[in-house]
Structures are given as structure tokens and as C-alpha cells.
Enzyme design. Structure first.
Site, PDB file in Angstrom:
ATOM      1  N   GLU A   1      49.581  31.080 -15.989  1.00  0.00           N
ATOM      2  CA  GLU A   1      49.599  30.157 -14.851  1.00  0.00           C
ATOM      3  C   GLU A   1      48.130  29.890 -14.547  1.00  0.00           C
ATOM      4  O   GLU A   1      47.483  30.625 -13.817  1.00  0.00           O
ATOM      5  CB  GLU A   1      50.309  30.794 -13.658  1.00  0.00           C
ATOM      6  CG  GLU A   1      50.652  29.776 -12.577  1.00  0.00           C
ATOM      7  CD  GLU A   1      49.443  29.412 -11.737  1.00  0.00           C
ATOM      8  OE1 GLU A   1      49.317  29.973 -10.632  1.00  0.00           O
ATOM      9  OE2 GLU A   1      48.605  28.597 -12.181  1.00  0.00           O
TER      10      GLU A   1
ATOM     11  N   GLU B   1      38.555  25.204 -11.848  1.00  0.00           N
ATOM     12  CA  GLU B   1      38.379  26.588 -12.287  1.00  0.00           C
ATOM     13  C   GLU B   1      38.216  26.639 -13.816  1.00  0.00           C
ATOM     14  O   GLU B   1      37.657  27.591 -14.334  1.00  0.00           O
ATOM     15  CB  GLU B   1      39.550  27.527 -11.929  1.00  0.00           C
ATOM     16  CG  GLU B   1      39.739  27.786 -10.472  1.00  0.00           C
ATOM     17  CD  GLU B   1      40.974  28.654 -10.203  1.00  0.00           C
ATOM     18  OE1 GLU B   1      41.584  28.454  -9.154  1.00  0.00           O
ATOM     19  OE2 GLU B   1      41.326  29.487 -11.037  1.00  0.00           O
TER      20      GLU B   1
HETATM   21  N1  GJV Z   1      46.297  29.170 -11.536  1.00  0.00           N
HETATM   22  C1  GJV Z   1      45.103  29.528 -11.121  1.00  0.00           C
HETATM   23  N2  GJV Z   1      44.115  28.642 -10.935  1.00  0.00           N
HETATM   24  N3  GJV Z   1      44.870  30.790 -10.827  1.00  0.00           N
HETATM   25  C2  GJV Z   1      45.934  31.793 -10.881  1.00  0.00           C
HETATM   26  C3  GJV Z   1      45.763  32.683 -12.076  1.00  0.00           C
HETATM   27  C4  GJV Z   1      44.415  33.296 -12.110  1.00  0.00           C
HETATM   28  C5  GJV Z   1      44.499  34.778 -12.511  1.00  0.00           C
HETATM   29  O1  GJV Z   1      44.063  34.882 -13.872  1.00  0.00           O
HETATM   30  C6  GJV Z   1      42.943  35.739 -13.953  1.00  0.00           C
HETATM   31  N4  GJV Z   1      42.068  35.198 -15.001  1.00  0.00           N
HETATM   32  C7  GJV Z   1      41.479  33.981 -15.017  1.00  0.00           C
HETATM   33  N5  GJV Z   1      40.779  33.817 -16.151  1.00  0.00           N
HETATM   34  C8  GJV Z   1      40.953  34.955 -16.893  1.00  0.00           C
HETATM   35  C9  GJV Z   1      40.497  35.394 -18.165  1.00  0.00           C
HETATM   36  N6  GJV Z   1      39.715  34.609 -18.921  1.00  0.00           N
HETATM   37  N7  GJV Z   1      40.877  36.612 -18.611  1.00  0.00           N
HETATM   38  C10 GJV Z   1      41.676  37.399 -17.846  1.00  0.00           C
HETATM   39  N8  GJV Z   1      42.141  37.050 -16.617  1.00  0.00           N
HETATM   40  C11 GJV Z   1      41.782  35.832 -16.152  1.00  0.00           C
HETATM   41  C12 GJV Z   1      42.318  35.725 -12.575  1.00  0.00           C
HETATM   42  O2  GJV Z   1      41.593  36.922 -12.319  1.00  0.00           O
HETATM   43  C13 GJV Z   1      43.552  35.604 -11.678  1.00  0.00           C
HETATM   44  O3  GJV Z   1      44.123  36.877 -11.402  1.00  0.00           O
END
Ligand code: GJV
Length: 414
Positions: free
Chosen positions: A192, A201
Site C-alpha cells: 500500500e 512520497e
Molecule cells: N501509502 C503510503 N503512502 N504510506 C503507507 C505505507 C508506508 C509504510 O511503508 C513503509 N515503507 C515505505 N518505504 C519502505 C521501504 N522502502 N522499505 C520498507 N518499508 C517502507 C513505511 O515505513 C510505512 O510504514
């Protein structure tokens, strides 16, 4: 051309690489055109506003305001510390888990595909509290689920997986997904990742990089595709409360503040807008569509979609509103897709809608035509940011030609 001397004094002879923040089209032979993301060699900062630069073997004057020091000089182009810290507390996870359409759609995807998921290996990229991974463990029988989360919330995720009886099938990895070596490739990559205006982001870059490294040939991406949708709209309340407001304050004339208010309130998108369907002036249209199996990271630099709306109800064109839909294809051949629609005709989500206010309302009549394009230009320095440029022109119903194209650039947020 600038008002500075046309002489190359020796005052500022330097040669330094800069990155173009946005496109520049030369208006004279002594100027140098370039595109956002281009790397230019600046040989002389002739004056504050204009520098003598080189790109692809061509030389010319360039506007210094369009340039930024090379990305290696930027402390943290991805702002990862700030970004992952924001996901280390429960606040954002509470907001996401409270978003019923969002969370229920992912649950439905697992339920609808539970038989096909049997024996499959799933990766949940950016699992947060792990709810999608736990859905997999509880509602289907995958061989393994790799729940990957870079922020410190992962310490809670471990407990949640165990508390809900999934520790036998779900493994939690506290790491950036790009830095991870997994036990195996995966059949399904679920994430997601969607942000405001779909891409903010730019977590989507992580999803694509991990896809290229860990998704099996013929594997499934969830979401499978995503579309950015746009509609011309009214926004009387916003315009009245933020701009007209200054015309009469307790009988006093504060209208000289209106240009200040225009800049402060309408130069960036309003990301928490709640568009009432009645304020749509036309049928919305999909302006950008992404196929998550074929999309490349390089495509993310600049995405452009053209549009042509026919005004269906007379009113005031204050601006445009954007939102997205994501689609989840079935693991079963010919099975139906599921859709998460965050638009004004669907249940409101935590993303709400994104309103782009133009610099002046325009009356429009049924039958008028609004044509133009939307361009999402990724920030070449701050890699989680972008600017959205909307170009538009109007053809009145009883005319044959469009007005001159106008354009407005909205940073989100740099
Ligand atoms: N829908 C969004 N806009 N944000 C919701 C999901 C974002 C979740 O993914 C994690 N997250 C984001 N990028 C990464 C990555 N490259 N690797 C691991 N976790 C991640 C982040 O820490 C958060 O818990």
C-alpha cells in the site's frame, strides 16, 4: 536577457555541477534551454540571476533560480530519517487502519484470492503494523509471507503477527526493502504505497525496484495498476473563506492582502480537500495510468496526461481536483479485478482529494470545453517531492477556437 553586464568578468569563475529543478525554454540566442533533471556545468556566476553554463556541449546564459547544487550536496535527498520516523509511531498507522475503504479493499483482495494464494510466497512491502500480512496468514494458506517494514513500528509488527497466530507463516523484516536479501523470489508483491496525488512520497520507486529484483516472472503485483483521475470543479467555500474574506473585515477593506492570500493559500495543492460530487463540472477522466508490471523507475521523473472536459453544468471553474484509483487483478485466470476508488463518488478515504486552485475563477456554461494537460514532474533533488503543472484552455460552446493555454505549477511540496 538579464540586466547584468554581458561581460564575463573574472569575479566568479567557477565550474560546478548544478541540477535543473524544472524546464527552461530560452527566449534569446544567448540563453541555454534545459529540462528538469538535467545536469548543467556552471562556468561563471556572471550575476545573481544569470549564470554562464554548459549542457550537452552547448553554452549559454541560464536563470540561477532554476538550478540547485548537485544532489550529492543535498544532505538527504530521500529524507529517509524524517520519513521513517513519521511511521515509527502509531499516529499514521491509526489513520490508515481507520480508513475502512482502504483496509477492507486489501482484505477483500486476500479473501477473493485465498484459494489461489495456497502455497504461494507473498511479500508485503512497507507492511506497517502487518495487517495485510496477517490477512494473508489468517484468510489464506500461503507458503510464506515476507512482511518488510523499515520503520521502528516493525518491533510491534513482530508481536502482532505472533498475537494473531501467524508467526508460523509470516516473517517480519525490519529493513528498507531495497537493502534486503530475501529467502526466495515471490509470487505476489503486495504493497500500500499510494500517496497524495498518487505518487507523493515516491514509495512507488521502492516497489518497482523490489519488483525487478524479487518478483518471479509471471508474478502478481497488488495493486496491479493505478490511475490518476481529474475533474474541473467549483470550490466556492475555499475561494470565499481564503480570498473573498479579505474584502470586508468588520466593514474594513483588507483587499490589498488578497494577492498575499492567493500565494499563501492557493500556490500549493490543498491535499485534504473533500470534493462534493455536486461541485464536479464534468465527468471525471483518467489522466495518467500506471501498469505496475511494466512501469519503470525512469518513467516516474515526468508523467503527463492530456484531458478534454465538456462542461455538463454551468457554474464557476475554480480549479481542478485529483484523486486516484488502484486495481487488484485476480490470481485466477479471467477472475474479476477489485478497485480501491478514492474519488468523490466513492466512500471518503484518508487520502481525501487534492484541490488545485487556479488564479482566478471563471464562469463556465454547459457545453463549454476545457482542454489541457497535467504533468507530474518529480523533484530532481528532493526525491519524495514533485510539482504538478496544470495547463488549460477553454472553448466556449458557441466558439470554434480555444483560448490561449494557461498554466500553473503547484509544488508538492518542494
Ligand atoms: N501509502 C503510503 N503512502 N504510506 C503507507 C505505507 C508506508 C509504510 O511503508 C513503509 N515503507 C515505505 N518505504 C519502505 C521501504 N522502502 N522499505 C520498507 N518499508 C517502507 C513505511 O515505513 C510505512 O510504514
Amino acid at each position: 536577457m538579464s540586466d547584468c553586464e554581458n561581460t564575463h568578468t573574472n569575479s566568479n569563475i567557477i565550474t560546478q555541477e548544478f541540477i535543473a529543478l524544472e524546464d527552461f525554454r530560452a527566449t534569446g540566442t544567448e540563453q541555454l534551454s534545459f529540462s528538469a533533471g538535467d545536469r548543467l556545468l556552471v562556468h561563471e556566476q556572471v550575476c545573481a540571476d544569470w549564470w554562464w553554463a554548459e549542457h550537452s556541449g552547448c553554452f549559454g546564459y541560464v536563470p540561477s533560480a532554476f538550478l540547485h547544487r548537485g544532489v550529492e550536496d543535498v544532505e538527504d535527498a530521500w529524507q529517509d530519517e524524517e520519513y521513517f520516523n513519521s511511521y515509527g509511531t502509531l499516529k499514521l498507522h491509526l489513520e490508515m487502519l481507520s480508513d475502512r475503504p482502504r483496509t477492507e479493499t486489501y482484505r477483500q483482495v486476500i479473501v477473493r484470492n485465498s484459494a489461489a494464494l495456497k502455497g504461494k510466497v507473498v511479500m508485503d512491502l512497507g507492511c506497517g503494523t502487518g495487517i495485510i500480512s496477517i490477512f494473508c496468514g489468517r484468510l489464506a494458506q500461503p507458503a510464506a509471507v515476507y512482511a518488510v517494514e523499515a520503520s521502528s513500528v516493525a518491533e510491534h509488527t513482530e508481536k502482532l503477527v505472533k498475537l494473531n497466530g501467524c508467526d508460523g507463516v509470516v516473517s517480519v523484516y525490519n529493513s528498507r526493502a531495497e537493502d534486503l536479501t530475501l529467502p526466495s523470489k515471490v509470487d505476489v508483491l503486495v504493497s500500500e504505497w499510494m500517496g497524495n496525488c498518487l505518487l507523493f512520497e515516491f514509495m512507488v520507486e521502492s516497489v518497482l525496484r523490489v519488483r525487478d529484483r524479487w518478483l518471479k516472472d509471471g508474478g502478481m503485483m497488488w495493486p496491479s495498476s493505478a490511475t490518476l483521475c481529474l475533474v474541473p470543479c467549483q470550490a466556492h467555500a475555499d475561494y470565499s473563506q481564503k480570498l473573498e474574506f479579505w474584502e470586508n473585515i468588520y466593514g474594513l477593506d483588507f483587499s490589498c492582502l488578497q494577492p498575499v492570500a492567493q500565494e499563501e493559500f492557493f500556490s500549493k495543492p490543498k491535499f485534504s480537500h473533500h470534493l462534493n460530487p455536486d461541485d464536479c463540472l464534468s465527468t471525471p477522466c483518467d489522466v495518467i495510468s500506471l501498469d505496475m508490471l511494466t512501469l519503470n523507475v525512469s518513467d516516474l521523473e515526468k508523467l503527463r496526461g492530456e484531458f478534454r472536459f465538456t462542461i455538463e453544468s454551468s457554474g464557476t471553474l475554480h480549479g481542478f481536483t485529483a484523486w486516484f484509483s488502484t486495481f487488484f487483478h485476480s490470481l485466477d485466470e479471467g477472475g474479476s479485478s477489485l478497485e480501491l476508488n478514492t474519488g468523490p463518488h466513492a466512500e471518503l478515504t484518508h487520502w481525501k482529494h487534492t484541490l488545485f486552485m487556479l488564479d482566478g475563477p471563471m464562469g463556465v456554461e454547459e457545453g463549454d470545453c476545457v482542454g489541457g494537460a497535467i504533468t507530474l514532474q518529480r523533484n530532481p533533488i528532493w526525491r519524495r517531492h514533485m510539482s504538478i503543472t496544470i495547463e488549460w484552455s477553454i472553448k466556449r460552446r458557441n466558439e470554434t477556437t480555444f483560448s490561449e493555454m494557461k498554466s500553473k505549477r503547484f509544488p508538492m511540496w518542494r
